[in-house]
Design a protein around this motif. Structure first.
Motif, PDB file in Angstrom:
ATOM      1  N   GLU A 141       2.198  -8.540   6.390  1.00 41.46           N
ATOM      2  CA  GLU A 141       3.225  -8.987   5.514  1.00 41.46           C
ATOM      3  C   GLU A 141       3.604  -8.072   4.346  1.00 41.46           C
ATOM      4  OE1 GLU A 141       2.888 -14.463   4.743  1.00 41.46           O
ATOM      5  OE2 GLU A 141       1.536 -13.436   4.763  1.00 41.46           O
ATOM      6  N   HIS A 142       2.846  -7.076   4.148  1.00 48.63           N
ATOM      7  CA  HIS A 142       3.580  -6.577   3.670  1.00 48.63           C
ATOM      8  C   HIS A 142       3.594  -4.957   4.281  1.00 48.63           C
ATOM      9  CE1 HIS A 142       0.956  -9.688   1.195  1.00 48.63           C
ATOM     10  NE2 HIS A 142       1.839  -8.778   0.447  1.00 48.63           N
ATOM     11  N   MET A 143       4.494  -3.657   3.208  1.00 46.76           N
ATOM     12  CA  MET A 143       4.699  -2.354   4.045  1.00 46.76           C
ATOM     13  C   MET A 143       4.206  -1.337   2.142  1.00 46.76           C
ATOM     14  SD  MET A 143       5.879  -0.427   6.246  1.00 46.76           S
ATOM     15  CE  MET A 143       7.100  -1.175   7.663  1.00 46.76           C
ATOM     16  N   ASN A 144       3.131  -0.855   3.507  1.00 50.40           N
ATOM     17  CA  ASN A 144       2.328   0.191   2.841  1.00 50.40           C
ATOM     18  C   ASN A 144       1.544   1.042   3.471  1.00 50.40           C
ATOM     19  OD1 ASN A 144      -0.033  -0.618   2.834  1.00 50.40           O
ATOM     20  ND2 ASN A 144       0.186  -2.308   1.712  1.00 50.40           N
ATOM     21  N   PHE A 145       1.011   1.878   2.995  1.00 46.75           N
ATOM     22  CA  PHE A 145       0.092   2.905   3.839  1.00 46.75           C
ATOM     23  C   PHE A 145      -0.872   2.287   4.920  1.00 46.75           C
ATOM     24  CE2 PHE A 145       2.453   6.093   0.817  1.00 46.75           C
ATOM     25  CZ  PHE A 145       3.277   6.682   2.082  1.00 46.75           C
ATOM     26  N   SER A 146      -1.099   1.701   4.076  1.00 48.44           N
ATOM     27  CA  SER A 146      -2.695   0.677   4.930  1.00 48.44           C
ATOM     28  C   SER A 146      -2.142  -0.270   5.995  1.00 48.44           C
ATOM     29  CB  SER A 146      -2.989   0.072   3.668  1.00 48.44           C
ATOM     30  OG  SER A 146      -2.552  -1.379   3.233  1.00 48.44           O
ATOM     31  N   THR A 147      -1.396  -0.251   6.075  1.00 52.30           N
ATOM     32  CA  THR A 147      -0.197  -1.005   7.367  1.00 52.30           C
ATOM     33  C   THR A 147      -0.224   0.336   8.250  1.00 52.30           C
ATOM     34  OG1 THR A 147       1.124  -2.361   5.997  1.00 52.30           O
ATOM     35  CG2 THR A 147       1.843  -2.082   8.162  1.00 52.30           C
ATOM     36  N   ALA A 148      -0.015   1.147   8.742  1.00 51.83           N
ATOM     37  CA  ALA A 148      -0.367   1.812   9.503  1.00 51.83           C
ATOM     38  C   ALA A 148      -1.060   2.069   9.763  1.00 51.83           C
ATOM     39  CB  ALA A 148      -0.299   3.706   8.606  1.00 51.83           C
ATOM     40  N   LEU A 149      -2.488   1.527   9.751  1.00 52.01           N
ATOM     41  CA  LEU A 149      -3.733   1.654  10.687  1.00 52.01           C
ATOM     42  C   LEU A 149      -4.129   0.159  10.918  1.00 52.01           C
ATOM     43  CD1 LEU A 149      -5.794   3.708   7.126  1.00 52.01           C
ATOM     44  CD2 LEU A 149      -4.130   4.740   9.577  1.00 52.01           C
ATOM     45  N   ARG A 150      -3.602  -0.388  11.206  1.00 57.42           N
ATOM     46  CA  ARG A 150      -3.857  -1.761  11.576  1.00 57.42           C
ATOM     47  C   ARG A 150      -3.461  -2.371  12.694  1.00 57.42           C
ATOM     48  NH1 ARG A 150      -3.343  -6.761   8.069  1.00 57.42           N
ATOM     49  NH2 ARG A 150      -2.591  -8.853   9.450  1.00 57.42           N
ATOM     50  N   GLN A 151      -3.724  -1.026  13.715  1.00 52.52           N
ATOM     51  CA  GLN A 151      -3.978  -0.530  14.863  1.00 52.52           C
ATOM     52  C   GLN A 151      -4.799  -1.436  15.769  1.00 52.52           C
ATOM     53  OE1 GLN A 151      -1.528   0.771  16.097  1.00 52.52           O
ATOM     54  NE2 GLN A 151      -0.719   2.273  14.593  1.00 52.52           N
TER      55      GLN A 151
END
Length: 298
Positions: A123-133
């Motif tokens: 629900e958020h956009m930040n650099f940690s979102t890239a790792l949500r794989q």
């Protein structure tokens, strides 16, 4: 064994870089007085999912993906160009085109989406979102669309590995709201602005901007949407996961739900149709189905 060590090196080196960038963004938004950028439990879930994904993916690349690449290579064109600015650029562009096709199919085929949904469920956009794989990516088979065309052309597998890893590293830096517009680069390159649209769940944002490094694929094939024309972006998916902070749940719920749908409707077409097809086909019957006892225990 050498390939396994290389994979672990990639995980360690880039993992440290990514964590440093995430920490820097977190400090920046805190000092800027911004709120709602990072959610602690979601960030922890992102990091845990990313760690499991990269470990499994790295080992899979070392153990069987590269082996399959070499097997296919012998039946291809075996171009194997010498290293030059032209051949390196050709590889980067070609790999990005293959990523576009792979990414497009991950959104359009339920089997592939069952693994990819994890990445879109933040629900958020930040650099940690890239790792949500999702660690199941290596077993979903969609990587064939990314790797194998290069084997048929005849690129060296080590070059391809570097090109793919470089493509993924570039994409990491797209996951932020802190970078707004990048001027003329917006016309050719994929940027945080373009990628924010891709992560939106409103109608104007769904299935847009599939490119990795370049955005011109989307403009060529009609899947581009400018952030200026996308409306207010709501991050996530239309049907959010019930346990958004449980890394294991996040990575398997898509598969469980697909299997449920196939079992309930006795319809194998669900596997290869687009993700919303089951709702369109079965309507109210689908909406009324009970929750899975299996997935609720996770």
């Amino acid at each position: 064994m050498q390939d396994v060590l290389h994979a672990l090196f990639f995980v360690t080196a880039f993992g440290a870089l990514f964590l440093a960038v995430i920490a820097a963004e977190f400090v920046y938004v805190r000092r800027s007085g911004k709120s709602g950028v990072y959610h602690p439990r979601e960030t922890v879930a992102n990091l845990a999912a990313g760690f499991s994904y990269k470990i499994v993916d790295g080992i899979a690349v070392a153990l069987f993906i590269q082996a399959f690449y070499l097997w296919v290579y012998q039946y291809g064109l075996q171009w194997n160009p010498a290293a030059s600015a032209v051949s390196i650029l050709a590889l980067i562009v070609f790999i990005d085109f293959c990523f576009y096709i792979n990414h497009y199919m991950m959104h359009k085929v339920r089997w592939f989406w069952s693994g990819h949904i994890t990445h879109h469920s933040s629900e958020h956009m930040n650099f940690s979102t890239a790792l949500r794989q999702n660690f199941t990516f290596a077993f979903s088979g969609s990587w064939v669309l990314w790797w194998i065309p290069a084997a048929l052309v005849g690129f060296d597998k080590n070059w391809v590995l570097l090109a793919i890893e470089g493509n993924l590293v570039y994409q990491f830096f797209l996951h932020t709201e802190q970078i707004r517009k990048l001027g003329v680069l917006e016309k050719v390159m994929n940027t945080p602005s373009h990628h924010r649209v891709h992560h939106g769940s409103n109608a104007a944002q769904i299935d847009r901007n599939f490119g990795g490094i370049f955005i011109f694929w989307d403009k060529m094939f009609g899947t581009f949407r400018s952030e200026d024309d996308a409306g207010e972006i709501k991050y996530g998916v239309t049907r959010m996961p019930e346990k958004p902070y449980n890394p294991l749940y996040l990575q398997i719920h898509g598969w469980v739900e697909m299997a449920q749908d196939v079992w309930r409707h006795k319809d194998l077409r669900i596997i290869y149709k687009h993700p919303e097809w089951v709702d369109e086909q079965y309507g109210d019957q689908q909406a009324a189905l009970a929750k899975s006892p299996l997935i609720e225990k996770i």
